[in-house]
Design a protein around this motif. Structure first.
Motif, PDB file in Angstrom:
ATOM      1  N   LEU A 158      -0.075  18.178  55.865  1.00 28.80           N
ATOM      2  CA  LEU A 158      -1.495  17.977  56.153  1.00 28.80           C
ATOM      3  C   LEU A 158      -1.716  17.292  57.484  1.00 28.80           C
ATOM      4  N   ARG A 159      -0.883  16.305  57.772  1.00 27.57           N
ATOM      5  CA  ARG A 159      -1.129  15.463  58.949  1.00 27.57           C
ATOM      6  C   ARG A 159      -0.294  15.938  60.138  1.00 27.57           C
ATOM      7  N   THR A 160      -0.895  15.885  61.303  1.00 26.65           N
ATOM      8  CA  THR A 160      -0.200  16.364  62.500  1.00 26.65           C
ATOM      9  C   THR A 160       1.072  15.556  62.729  1.00 26.65           C
ATOM     10  N   ALA A 161       1.006  14.269  62.378  1.00 25.01           N
ATOM     11  CA  ALA A 161       2.167  13.401  62.623  1.00 25.01           C
ATOM     12  C   ALA A 161       3.388  13.869  61.836  1.00 25.01           C
ATOM     13  N   HIS A 162       3.170  14.610  60.754  1.00 22.48           N
ATOM     14  CA  HIS A 162       4.299  15.040  59.916  1.00 22.48           C
ATOM     15  C   HIS A 162       4.750  16.461  60.237  1.00 22.48           C
TER      16      HIS A 162
END
Ligand code: SF4
Length: 833
Positions: free
Chosen positions: A130-134
């Motif tokens: 879901l998150r760009t950081a991941h």
């Protein structure tokens, strides 16, 4: 991975409206071997998304580039989501049916805050973290569109935002994706494009009270502005849907931008300056689009179509063309004056149902605050003119919760509606007023961005005060928005990045389709609010004029100081007239877009002169010409076209006839219908080689030539098998049908198929449950089976008839025979009396 097989055999047969997912609509582009593949994602149902003009524009631009392929993906309905998750499958592009993880980018169109949970759902269904950081690899997730001007609530999930018009930048993005194949290199290159914001590469500052805002000296992300609305970027080869749409029509953008200056309106501020198409260009695009699509309705869209500098000529010429082609013309954004009634009168056909106006505020004082100025007398005069010209229902829209609102402003809504109705009754005894009321949501980049939003309880109190006052008058209908929807919008519309936690928690608790009353799960949001400790009062509170705001790094060309000044003008009830009508208010756009502003001002001066000299050409009432030829086409369908419902299939043929240039005859009366008839209803799931379509024509045509044109323009899977001329007075085929012959292809061993057929033959009764208007009913279908036999190749031949007007249904027999659900059902013959 490609999902074609599993969709066709397992999923499409069991989901509602499978036509949403076919990807074979007329004008859909199927491009092979592209180096860059982009999925244009609409975070709502297909039924709403297919009409989105922005998505059509980007789709056409990208697919014109060599080596680039754009596909579409819409939010799957809950039943499709269930089917995909149950099988561990991912969301797919509708054209290729490849999973989204195989694409280079997924680009969302942001329409409203109430689609944010759908965006998370689609990212998750695409198989991405879901998150760009991941995310370490996979498609780049992009977002642009009208709700992108405060990108911060979605910043944790979106790799790159496009701020402003997408026409130019979308090609630049495709170029970056072609050159750079690694995620980090792509993000870096994207961040260097003007108008592209990559949150992960942008520094943010956390203030002592926890607010996350851009640093004071941070670089600005400047919005992109399309220099001109030239014809090249208009998608004349508009995709023609099978599924019935919320707005089933061609949207032809006649101008972009608005300078009316309503102080609550974000779009009016973020799309300046006004750029418009010439009347010649609109006429030419309309001609080409109708020829390429066969559509029956065109809408001249913009934020305020009446503000086109040559609107009278525009409406006259387009409505003349529309009438000649049996096309309805709509003007959805009417201004508040009698001039709009004159235009609606020119555009409309003979039957007049509703006309819509949005004063937004009912008291003159509040209309001055919001800068939507029109005196009460003129409003009532305008409504009277509408009733006098034959409209029976006037719809009016208002907002509650506007800045400085008092109790008397709410009571004034009922009073204004009552006076409008009274004036209308004097002109037309059937006059009614429908009133819609929504709650004001302060939006970034408006003079009201600092205002407080009222909460759910206050909304309910104001709504019931209004209801009490409206109830005193007969013939005023009152429709109100659910307070929960605007409350949720308010929680995120002015929020910073911390709102990402709330959106994610709401999605995890099951929130989807928050804009749809029947799907909105407010409990999911409440659980999310509790879980993340979201401060709702803080989200709705009034902001200080000198407060640092989460969107301060976005530059829409109108500086914050101008919004402050306009907010102060609002508090002093000062009206700021449209700069195109009076003079430039120096909103800041001219400092960046001098040439565009100058052109806009010059064009509107010239337009006013031209409009003054305009005279309306007399219109002669022409009765519908009578038919002179009747052609009977033998038609059918195969493959995934079998998933269309009967009405979808009929409409698709009618549109194909229009594209093929058939001079179709129409019925007389208020609502002329094309005189195209079908021999019988064709149930969804059935293929056929045995349908008859009769088309009555007002001009004799070369039968073979029309046959070839029709075959060339029919959608994929539509079969055109023959044509003959029949007498005009020949009986309708529908009345002559006594049954149908089918081939069932179950793919079973022949003994199994024979045993199943014998069970049907020997049965004395075959009860099934059918749906009817009055609820489920039990029907014995055994008398409808006239013959059943199994051929040596394992194909079951089945003759069905009708009993007491009820038709035999092949899918019911497939189930009764316990054949596999993947059994092909092919109608091979219609049995006439
Ligand atoms: S700068 Fe002036 S002319 Fe241009 S949009 Fe703003 S107010 Fe209108």
């Amino acid at each position: 991975m490609n999902l074609s097989r599993v969709l066709s055999t397992e999923i499409l047969p069991v989901v509602d409206r499978p036509s949403r997912y076919l990807g074979t609509e007329h004008n859909a582009v199927h491009k092979q071997g592209a180096r860059v593949r982009m999925a244009l994602a609409f975070p709502d149902l297909y039924d709403l998304g297919l009409g989105n003009l922005g998505l059509h524009i980007l789709y056409a631009i990208l697919n014109r580039i060599d080596g680039v392929a754009a596909e579409r993906v819409y939010a799957p309905a809950p039943d499709m989501e269930r089917e995909l998750r149950a099988r561990g499958l991912k969301l797919f592009g509708v054209e290729s049916r490849d999973e989204l993880c195989d694409f280079d980018a997924i680009g969302f169109t942001l329409q409203s805050e109430l689609t944010f949970t759908n965006i998370l759902n689609m990212i998750d269904l695409a198989g991405l973290p879901l998150r760009t950081a991941h995310r370490a690899a996979g498609p780049i997730v992009l977002a642009g569109g009208p709700a992108v001007f405060n990108p911060e609530p979605l910043a944790p999930f979106i790799d790159a935002f496009v701020i402003g018009d997408g026409e130019q930048v979308v090609s630049e993005i495709a170029g970056v994706l072609a050159v750079h194949r690694e995620r980090d290199a792509r993000l870096l290159a994207l961040s260097r494009l003007e108008g592209v914001y990559v949150p992960a590469l942008y520094p943010m500052e956390t203030l002592p009270d926890g607010r996350v805002v851009p640093p004071l000296d941070a670089p600005k992300i400047r919005k992109r502005t399309a220099r001109a609305l030239d014809g090249n970027n208009f998608p004349v080869d508009y995709i023609v849907p099978f599924t019935e749409q919320v707005h089933d029509r061609v949207s032809l953008e006649v101008l972009r931008g608005c300078t009316q200056g309503c102080r609550f309106c974000q779009a009016g501020m973020t799309t300046r300056p006004v750029r418009e198409r010439t009347v010649d260009a609109v006429e030419e695009l309309m001609t080409r689009t109708l020829a390429a699509t066969g559509y029956e309705e065109v809408s001249l869209v913009s934020l305020s179509t009446c503000d086109h500098s040559r609107v009278r000529s525009l409406v006259e010429r387009t409505s003349t063309m529309a009438k000649a082609q049996h096309v309805a013309l709509s003007l959805p954004s009417l201004r508040l004056d009698s001039f709009s009634v004159e235009l609606a009168d020119m555009a409309s056909s003979t039957r007049r149902t509703g006309l819509t106006f949005a004063p937004e505020a009912a008291s003159p004082r509040l209309r001055a605050v919001i800068n939507k100025w029109i005196p009460d007398d003129e409003l009532i005069e305008m409504a009277s003119a509408a009733y006098e010209k034959g409209w029976e229902h006037v719809k009016t829209y208002f907002m509650i919760g506007l800045p400085t609102e008092r109790e008397e402003d709410i009571v004034a809504i009922a009073d204004l509606c009552a006076r409008t109705l009274a004036a209308g009754k004097r002109k037309n005894p059937r006059a009614t007023v429908n009133t819609g009321v929504s709650t004001f949501v302060p939006k970034p980049f408006t003079p009201f961005q600092w205002a407080r939003q009222i909460n759910i309880q206050e909304t309910e109190e104001k709504q019931s005060l209004l209801l009490q006052n409206i109830k005193r008058h007969k013939n005023i209908k009152f429709g109100r928005h659910k307070p929960h929807e605007t409350f949720l919008e308010g929680l995120v519309s002015r929020a910073d990045r911390r709102a990402g936690d709330l959106i994610e928690a709401a999605w995890r608790h099951g929130a989807r389709f928050d804009a749809w009353g029947e799907h909105l799960d407010f409990g999911a949001w409440q659980r999310a609010i509790d879980e993340v400790g979201y401060d709702c009062d803080d989200a709705l509170r009034e902001r200080a004029l000198d407060e640092r705001l989460p969107w301060d790094h976005i530059d829409i060309h109108v500086p914050k100081a101008w919004f402050v000044a306009d907010y102060e003008r609002a508090m002093l009830l000062q009206h700021a007239p449209d700069c195109r009508a009076k003079k430039c208010h120096d909103c800041g756009v001219i400092d960046v877009e001098r040439a565009l502003c100058a052109h806009m001002l010059r064009n509107s001066i010239e337009g006013r002169k031209a409009e003054r000299a305009w005279t309306r050409a007399p219109l002669a009432a022409v009765p519908e010409p009578l038919p002179v030829q009747r052609l009977r086409f033998r038609v059918g369908r195969e493959g995934d076209a079998r998933f269309l419902g009967h009405l979808e299939w009929q409409k698709a043929w009618q549109r194909a006839l229009r594209r093929a240039g058939a001079p179709i005859a129409y019925t007389q009366g208020f609502h002329p219908h094309p005189r195209v008839d079908f021999s019988s209803a064709l149930p969804s799931g059935e293929e056929s080689r045995a349908e008859f379509m009769d088309a009555r024509l007002v001009r004799r045509v070369d039968m073979e030539a029309l046959f070839s044109s029709l075959r060339a323009t029919a959608p994929a899977g539509f079969l055109l098998l023959g044509v003959e001329e029949v007498p005009l007075e020949a009986a309708a085929t529908m009345g002559e049908v006594r049954g149908w012959r089918y081939e069932l292809v179950p793919g079973l061993a022949i003994d199994e198929a024979r045993a199943a057929a014998e069970r049907i033959e020997r049965a004395t009764a075959l009860p099934v449950t059918r749906r009817s208007k009055s609820g489920p009913i039990e029907v014995d279908v055994r008398p409808m089976v006239d013959r059943i036999a199994v051929r040596d190749d394992g194909v079951v031949e089945l003759d069905l008839g009708t009993v007491n007007g009820k038709p035999g249904k092949a899918r019911e027999i497939v189930e009764l025979m316990q054949l596999p659900p993947t059994t092909r059902v092919v109608r091979t013959e219609v049995r006439f009396r």
